[in-house]
Design a protein around this motif. Structure first.
Motif, short mmCIF file in Angstrom:
data_model
loop_
_atom_site.label_atom_id
_atom_site.label_comp_id
_atom_site.label_asym_id
_atom_site.label_seq_id
_atom_site.Cartn_x
_atom_site.Cartn_y
_atom_site.Cartn_z
N ARG A 261 9.75 46.81 54.42
CA ARG A 261 10.35 48.02 54.99
C ARG A 261 11.87 47.82 55.01
N ALA A 262 12.59 48.84 54.59
CA ALA A 262 14.06 48.76 54.57
C ALA A 262 14.61 48.69 55.99
N ARG A 263 15.71 47.98 56.12
CA ARG A 263 16.47 47.92 57.38
C ARG A 263 17.78 48.66 57.15
N PHE A 264 18.42 49.08 58.26
CA PHE A 264 19.67 49.83 58.09
C PHE A 264 20.69 49.05 57.28
N GLU A 265 20.72 47.75 57.45
CA GLU A 265 21.71 46.96 56.68
C GLU A 265 21.42 46.96 55.18
N ASP A 266 20.24 47.44 54.76
CA ASP A 266 19.91 47.57 53.34
C ASP A 266 20.47 48.85 52.73
N ALA B 267 19.70 60.11 58.14
CA ALA B 267 18.55 60.16 57.23
C ALA B 267 17.72 58.88 57.36
N PHE B 268 18.40 57.73 57.41
CA PHE B 268 17.67 56.48 57.57
C PHE B 268 16.90 56.47 58.88
N GLU B 269 17.55 56.87 59.97
CA GLU B 269 16.89 56.88 61.28
C GLU B 269 15.69 57.82 61.29
N ASP B 270 15.81 58.99 60.66
CA ASP B 270 14.69 59.93 60.58
C ASP B 270 13.53 59.35 59.79
N ILE B 271 13.84 58.74 58.67
CA ILE B 271 12.79 58.13 57.84
C ILE B 271 12.13 56.99 58.59
N ASP B 272 12.94 56.12 59.17
CA ASP B 272 12.42 54.92 59.82
C ASP B 272 11.56 55.23 61.04
N SER B 273 11.83 56.35 61.71
CA SER B 273 11.08 56.68 62.93
C SER B 273 9.83 57.51 62.65
N ASP B 274 9.63 57.94 61.43
CA ASP B 274 8.50 58.80 61.07
C ASP B 274 7.35 57.95 60.53
N PRO B 275 6.18 57.97 61.18
CA PRO B 275 5.07 57.13 60.72
C PRO B 275 4.52 57.53 59.35
N ASN B 276 4.86 58.72 58.86
CA ASN B 276 4.41 59.14 57.53
C ASN B 276 5.40 58.77 56.43
N GLN B 277 6.44 58.02 56.78
CA GLN B 277 7.46 57.61 55.82
C GLN B 277 7.52 56.09 55.73
N PHE B 278 7.75 55.59 54.53
CA PHE B 278 7.98 54.16 54.34
C PHE B 278 9.08 54.02 53.30
N LEU B 279 10.27 53.67 53.76
CA LEU B 279 11.38 53.39 52.85
C LEU B 279 11.28 51.90 52.52
#
Length: 152
Positions: free
Chosen positions: A9-14, A43-55
């Motif tokens: 899973r991506a981290r913000f520092e990525d 956008a990163f925060e929205d993706i990371d907090s959504d259980p239907n998303q995996f960046l």
């Protein structure tokens, strides 16, 4: 997976490395702003907090060498089936031709099946003819015509 590469899973520092991958082609170069990673924070925060998303990022050591976004789409069609949508698949230029793209898409399929998805779908810009051949080689079919409309 490719030896020495881990999908995580991506981290913000990525985010700067992901943006660089997105901008590393003619289409992405016109759309992305690698010098402004803060523009991508929400956008990163929205993706990371959504259980239907995996960046996802593919890492070789600490270096990001690939990325993709996997979205799970619940729906009523197909008898209430869950679909998996993959977007923004990118592989570092120095890693291309070594099987990493194939390994990433195999990872996507395993994740989608594990979550119960019955269909894996993706879109690809018409100009990306090499990508079309790649996806067809992996068993994807160009079964639909996609439409987009710019809202901004």
């Amino acid at each position: 997976m490719i030896e020495g590469v881990v999908v995580d899973r991506a981290r913000f520092e990525d985010v700067p490395a992901i943006i660089a991958l997105l901008a590393a082609d003619p289409l992405g170069a016109a759309r992305e702003s690698p010098d402004d990673p803060d523009a991508y924070r929400k956008a990163f925060e929205d993706i990371d907090s959504d259980p239907n998303q995996f960046l996802a990022v593919a890492r070789r050591g600490e270096r990001v060498v690939g990325t993709l976004q996997l979205t799970f789409v619940p729906g009523l069609s197909r008898r209430g089936s869950l679909r998996a949508q993959v977007e923004a698949v990118r592989v570092d230029e120095g890693e291309r031709g070594g099987g990493l793209g194939t390994a990433l898409m195999e990872w996507v399929e395993r994740e989608a099946r594990a979550r119960g998805a019955v269909l894996l779908q993706l879109t690809s810009d018409r100009e990306r003819e090499d990508a079309h051949r790649f996806y067809e080689r992996l068993g994807h079919t160009a079964s639909h015509l996609g439409f987009k409309k710019r809202l901004t």
